[in-house]
Motif scaffolding. Sequence first.
Motif, PDB file in Angstrom:
ATOM      1  N   MET A  18       0.817  -1.213   0.000  1.00 24.88           N
ATOM      2  CA  MET A  18       0.000   0.000   0.000  1.00 24.88           C
ATOM      3  C   MET A  18       0.856   1.271   0.000  1.00 24.88           C
ATOM      4  O   MET A  18       0.533   2.245  -0.669  1.00 24.88           O
ATOM      5  CB  MET A  18      -0.813  -0.038   1.306  1.00 24.88           C
ATOM      6  N   PHE A  49       3.769 -15.436   7.888  1.00 24.41           N
ATOM      7  CA  PHE A  49       4.089 -14.158   7.237  1.00 24.41           C
ATOM      8  C   PHE A  49       4.715 -14.379   5.864  1.00 24.41           C
ATOM      9  O   PHE A  49       4.282 -13.846   4.852  1.00 24.41           O
ATOM     10  CB  PHE A  49       5.049 -13.403   8.172  1.00 24.41           C
ATOM     11  N   LYS A  85       0.820 -14.441  -2.257  1.00 27.18           N
ATOM     12  CA  LYS A  85       0.199 -13.296  -2.959  1.00 27.18           C
ATOM     13  C   LYS A  85       1.165 -12.715  -4.006  1.00 27.18           C
ATOM     14  O   LYS A  85       0.760 -12.363  -5.110  1.00 27.18           O
ATOM     15  CB  LYS A  85      -0.220 -12.216  -1.975  1.00 27.18           C
ATOM     16  N   LYS A 138      -7.566 -10.998 -10.560  1.00 25.12           N
ATOM     17  CA  LYS A 138      -8.250 -12.041  -9.774  1.00 25.12           C
ATOM     18  C   LYS A 138      -7.870 -11.905  -8.302  1.00 25.12           C
ATOM     19  O   LYS A 138      -6.838 -11.307  -7.979  1.00 25.12           O
ATOM     20  CB  LYS A 138      -7.816 -13.420 -10.266  1.00 25.12           C
ATOM     21  N   LEU A 139      -8.699 -12.499  -7.436  1.00 31.17           N
ATOM     22  CA  LEU A 139      -8.371 -12.539  -6.003  1.00 31.17           C
ATOM     23  C   LEU A 139      -8.294 -13.990  -5.563  1.00 31.17           C
ATOM     24  O   LEU A 139      -9.139 -14.810  -5.956  1.00 31.17           O
ATOM     25  CB  LEU A 139      -9.468 -11.825  -5.193  1.00 31.17           C
ATOM     26  N   TRP A 159      -4.920 -16.872   1.744  1.00 32.83           N
ATOM     27  CA  TRP A 159      -5.820 -15.745   1.485  1.00 32.83           C
ATOM     28  C   TRP A 159      -7.279 -16.168   1.472  1.00 32.83           C
ATOM     29  O   TRP A 159      -8.172 -15.336   1.284  1.00 32.83           O
ATOM     30  CB  TRP A 159      -5.400 -15.009   0.206  1.00 32.83           C
ATOM     31  N   ASN A 183      -0.975 -12.290   6.246  1.00 34.76           N
ATOM     32  CA  ASN A 183       0.392 -11.773   6.460  1.00 34.76           C
ATOM     33  C   ASN A 183       0.464 -10.935   7.738  1.00 34.76           C
ATOM     34  O   ASN A 183       1.459 -10.968   8.464  1.00 34.76           O
ATOM     35  CB  ASN A 183       0.894 -10.978   5.244  1.00 34.76           C
ATOM     36  N   TYR A 231       5.652  -2.381  21.451  1.00 31.39           N
ATOM     37  CA  TYR A 231       5.701  -2.668  20.018  1.00 31.39           C
ATOM     38  C   TYR A 231       4.513  -3.520  19.565  1.00 31.39           C
ATOM     39  O   TYR A 231       3.806  -3.159  18.623  1.00 31.39           O
ATOM     40  CB  TYR A 231       7.029  -3.342  19.633  1.00 31.39           C
ATOM     41  N   PHE A 276       1.503  -2.242  17.229  1.00 26.70           N
ATOM     42  CA  PHE A 276       1.449  -2.916  15.935  1.00 26.70           C
ATOM     43  C   PHE A 276       0.043  -3.474  15.660  1.00 26.70           C
ATOM     44  O   PHE A 276      -0.439  -3.441  14.527  1.00 26.70           O
ATOM     45  CB  PHE A 276       2.493  -4.036  15.939  1.00 26.70           C
ATOM     46  N   LEU A 332      -1.932  -0.511  14.612  1.00 23.27           N
ATOM     47  CA  LEU A 332      -1.519  -0.102  13.255  1.00 23.27           C
ATOM     48  C   LEU A 332      -2.099  -1.037  12.203  1.00 23.27           C
ATOM     49  O   LEU A 332      -2.651  -0.603  11.185  1.00 23.27           O
ATOM     50  CB  LEU A 332       0.009  -0.094  13.151  1.00 23.27           C
ATOM     51  N   CYS A 344      -9.819  -1.306  -1.437  1.00 23.49           N
ATOM     52  CA  CYS A 344     -10.203  -2.445  -2.286  1.00 23.49           C
ATOM     53  C   CYS A 344     -11.671  -2.327  -2.690  1.00 23.49           C
ATOM     54  O   CYS A 344     -12.050  -2.719  -3.791  1.00 23.49           O
ATOM     55  CB  CYS A 344      -9.945  -3.771  -1.561  1.00 23.49           C
ATOM     56  N   TYR A 357     -12.566  -2.684  -6.410  1.00 22.00           N
ATOM     57  CA  TYR A 357     -13.256  -3.883  -6.891  1.00 22.00           C
ATOM     58  C   TYR A 357     -14.779  -3.813  -6.823  1.00 22.00           C
ATOM     59  O   TYR A 357     -15.463  -4.694  -7.355  1.00 22.00           O
ATOM     60  CB  TYR A 357     -12.790  -5.110  -6.095  1.00 22.00           C
ATOM     61  N   TYR A 371     -16.067 -11.165  -2.295  1.00 18.34           N
ATOM     62  CA  TYR A 371     -14.854 -11.718  -1.681  1.00 18.34           C
ATOM     63  C   TYR A 371     -14.998 -11.726  -0.149  1.00 18.34           C
ATOM     64  O   TYR A 371     -14.655 -12.700   0.519  1.00 18.34           O
ATOM     65  CB  TYR A 371     -13.631 -10.900  -2.124  1.00 18.34           C
TER      66      TYR A 371
HETATM   67  N1  LIG Z   1       6.690  -4.132  10.536  1.00 19.22           N
HETATM   68  C1  LIG Z   1       5.896  -3.128  10.257  1.00 19.22           C
HETATM   69  O1  LIG Z   1       5.923  -2.084  10.902  1.00 19.22           O
HETATM   70  C2  LIG Z   1       4.897  -3.243   9.174  1.00 19.22           C
HETATM   71  C3  LIG Z   1       4.833  -4.365   8.399  1.00 19.22           C
HETATM   72  N2  LIG Z   1       3.887  -4.476   7.434  1.00 19.22           N
HETATM   73  C4  LIG Z   1       3.884  -5.706   6.634  1.00 19.22           C
HETATM   74  O2  LIG Z   1       4.010  -5.346   5.289  1.00 19.22           O
HETATM   75  C5  LIG Z   1       3.390  -6.333   4.462  1.00 19.22           C
HETATM   76  C6  LIG Z   1       2.587  -5.655   3.378  1.00 19.22           C
HETATM   77  O3  LIG Z   1       1.414  -5.081   3.931  1.00 19.22           O
HETATM   78  P1  LIG Z   1       0.288  -4.193   3.165  1.00 19.22           P
HETATM   79  O4  LIG Z   1       0.874  -3.444   2.035  1.00 19.22           O
HETATM   80  O5  LIG Z   1      -0.447  -3.456   4.213  1.00 19.22           O
HETATM   81  O6  LIG Z   1      -0.760  -5.194   2.641  1.00 19.22           O
HETATM   82  P2  LIG Z   1      -0.802  -6.511   1.783  1.00 19.22           P
HETATM   83  O7  LIG Z   1       0.532  -7.026   1.401  1.00 19.22           O
HETATM   84  O8  LIG Z   1      -1.693  -7.430   2.522  1.00 19.22           O
HETATM   85  O9  LIG Z   1      -1.482  -6.026   0.451  1.00 19.22           O
HETATM   86  C7  LIG Z   1      -2.841  -5.672   0.331  1.00 19.22           C
HETATM   87  C8  LIG Z   1      -3.205  -5.775  -1.138  1.00 19.22           C
HETATM   88  O10 LIG Z   1      -3.162  -7.158  -1.543  1.00 19.22           O
HETATM   89  C9  LIG Z   1      -4.107  -7.383  -2.594  1.00 19.22           C
HETATM   90  N3  LIG Z   1      -4.998  -8.448  -2.145  1.00 19.22           N
HETATM   91  C10 LIG Z   1      -5.857  -8.438  -1.104  1.00 19.22           C
HETATM   92  N4  LIG Z   1      -6.500  -9.598  -1.002  1.00 19.22           N
HETATM   93  C11 LIG Z   1      -6.051 -10.390  -1.997  1.00 19.22           C
HETATM   94  C12 LIG Z   1      -6.339 -11.707  -2.416  1.00 19.22           C
HETATM   95  N5  LIG Z   1      -7.243 -12.452  -1.800  1.00 19.22           N
HETATM   96  N6  LIG Z   1      -5.687 -12.205  -3.492  1.00 19.22           N
HETATM   97  C13 LIG Z   1      -4.752 -11.457  -4.128  1.00 19.22           C
HETATM   98  N7  LIG Z   1      -4.440 -10.190  -3.783  1.00 19.22           N
HETATM   99  C14 LIG Z   1      -5.074  -9.659  -2.732  1.00 19.22           C
HETATM  100  C15 LIG Z   1      -4.863  -6.067  -2.767  1.00 19.22           C
HETATM  101  O11 LIG Z   1      -4.235  -5.318  -3.812  1.00 19.22           O
HETATM  102  P3  LIG Z   1      -4.430  -5.662  -5.397  1.00 19.22           P
HETATM  103  O12 LIG Z   1      -5.613  -6.543  -5.527  1.00 19.22           O
HETATM  104  O13 LIG Z   1      -4.574  -4.336  -6.047  1.00 19.22           O
HETATM  105  O14 LIG Z   1      -3.166  -6.373  -5.799  1.00 19.22           O
HETATM  106  C16 LIG Z   1      -4.609  -5.341  -1.456  1.00 19.22           C
HETATM  107  O15 LIG Z   1      -4.700  -3.947  -1.607  1.00 19.22           O
HETATM  108  C17 LIG Z   1       2.569  -7.214   5.406  1.00 19.22           C
HETATM  109  O16 LIG Z   1       3.208  -8.443   5.588  1.00 19.22           O
HETATM  110  C18 LIG Z   1       2.558  -6.453   6.718  1.00 19.22           C
HETATM  111  O17 LIG Z   1       2.483  -7.342   7.793  1.00 19.22           O
HETATM  112  C19 LIG Z   1       2.993  -3.488   7.199  1.00 19.22           C
HETATM  113  C20 LIG Z   1       3.002  -2.356   7.958  1.00 19.22           C
HETATM  114  C21 LIG Z   1       3.963  -2.132   8.999  1.00 19.22           C
END
Ligand SMILES: NC(=O)C1=CN([C@@H]2O[C@H](COP(=O)(O)OP(=O)(O)OC[C@H]3O[C@@H](n4cnc5c(N)ncnc54)[C@H](OP(=O)(O)O)[C@@H]3O)[C@@H](O)[C@H]2O)C=CC1
Length: 436
Positions: free
Chosen positions: A269, A325, A332, A354-355, A361, A368, A393, A397, A400, A412, A416, A423
């Motif tokens: 994101m 994780f 994905k 597709k999802l 998932w 994750n 933390y 977290f 967050l 989303c 979508y 979904y």
């Molecule tokens: N340590 C830290 O401080 C932090 C760690 N993180 C980590 O970063 C990582 C990334 O997180 P983040 O970007 O928030 O989110 P995600 O990696 O979960 O991405 C979300 C996106 O995945 C796609 N998606 C959602 N559901 C599905 C599905 N069923 N099938 C396929 N695609 C899907 C969508 O985008 P689209 O369909 O457009 O592809 C959605 O917008 C995570 O592992 C999180 O834990 C995050 C924040 C802070």
Amino acid sequence: MADTKNAELNPRTHGYEFFGPLGTLFITISVPATTYALYFGCSEHSGGCPPPVATLWPSAKLSLQSLDFWKSLWDQQAAVVYLAWYLWCVVCWLVLPGDWVEGTTMRDGTKKKYKINAFSTFLLTMGIVAGVITRFGPQSFTYIYEHWVGLVTASVLMAIFQALYCYISSYLGNKLLALGGNTGNPIYDFFIGRELNPSIGSFDIKSFNELRPGLILWALIDISMACEQAVRRGGKVTDITDSMWLVILFQLLYVADGLYNEPAIFTTMDITTDGFGFMLAIGDLAWVPFVYSLQARYLVFKQVELGPIHTALIVLVNFTGYWVFRSANGEKNDFRNGKNPKNLKTLTTQRGTKLLIEGWWGMCRHPNYLGDLLMALAWSLPTGFETPVTYFYVSYFLVLLMHRQYRDDENCEKKYGDDWHKYKQLVPYRIFPYIY
Ligand SMILES: NC(=O)C1=CN([C@@H]2O[C@H](COP(=O)(O)OP(=O)(O)OC[C@H]3O[C@@H](n4cnc5c(N)ncnc54)[C@H](OP(=O)(O)O)[C@@H]3O)[C@@H](O)[C@H]2O)C=CC1
Ligand SMILES: CC(C)=CCC[C@@H](C)[C@H]1CC=C2C3=C(CC[C@@]21C)[C@@]1(C)CC[C@H](O)C(C)(C)[C@@H]1CC3
């Protein structure tokens, strides 16, 4: 004509997140303030973790009123060291070899290219640090522990400078803006980030900051804390406690994993949706290294011995978390790159993409996050239960990620439409299967 095209591509943002300008102003002030507070509220120099309640507020009030306290936040030498560290990361990006890979397609139909060498920057830095410690002993790498506050100040100033630079430069030329950061309110846009991908030539400011100067510094801080502990316990690396080993090894693994899987951040994101504003600048540069390493800093002055059974249990929690994780993110990421090796069931959407509705998932909408949270717990457990501060933390977290899940859900839904509702019916749980 060019102005009309620009307005179409960069529509005004209607609606606020984070409780609008007042909420973002509050976060802008409270994130750096909390970074300092976690140091002064949990440190041997200020009387404990936390210091005794009777002295906590009177001494905090006295400090805040004294000019000497404010002056003590600035440490010129630490500022130079921090600047040198940042430049080191830039030089590594420039000179270390790396493939140029394309990110996702942006709203204007273009794709950015990113140089992939974060992991080699990490390996080179770790190699040098390991060489220094082997040659000169752990006492040669305790600088970060001793200059903590000055380094925090330097990183906060760097974040303010970069966020201001990006905010101002977003008004120069026809830039692609973040859909959420173009409200016209300067406080809000400065925080969220107005420009989607600020860059200087081929140097992409957002992805660089997300992975290198903060994340690798976090690893260095952990190593410095372990060195400080070793010095206090006899001077040898073998003197380090089992609890400190767990914290630093778990966190080094997390950092290394993020850097090794560098291309995976291009679908997160932060890269696809958010601009680069104060939120990401302070998060990447100050919050991640200096707050995420709190447990290791605590273990310097509270040396917890866990013993084999507790060690084994905590290892189990961490690796369960890591497995969830990594495999969820991998599943994905593979899928978004056109691979589905386990032939998992999918939902075809009208948008064309597709999802996944089976595998990780299909269990919940953010598996994750679940794995990340389990790891976060495993990084606090080695500190024992004497203080709640070292559980900051994992608590932060949780908030967050719940908020992030909510933001992603809204995005989303916009992307979508009805397919997202379908979904959600098929995969009803957000983060914790059968619970939430
Ligand atoms: N340590 C830290 O401080 C932090 C760690 N993180 C980590 O970063 C990582 C990334 O997180 P983040 O970007 O928030 O989110 P995600 O990696 O979960 O991405 C979300 C996106 O995945 C796609 N998606 C959602 N559901 C599905 C599905 N069923 N099938 C396929 N695609 C899907 C969508 O985008 P689209 O369909 O457009 O592809 C959605 O917008 C995570 O592992 C999180 O834990 C995050 C924040 C802070
Ligand atoms: C309090 C405050 C200002 C919060 C801002 C949020 C940032 C701290 C986080 C937003 C997304 C992040 C990610 C990581 C670190 C924390 C921030 C910057 C990340 C780089 C950690 C390592 C992971 O492997 C990751 C690459 C998946 C991850 C990406 C998101």
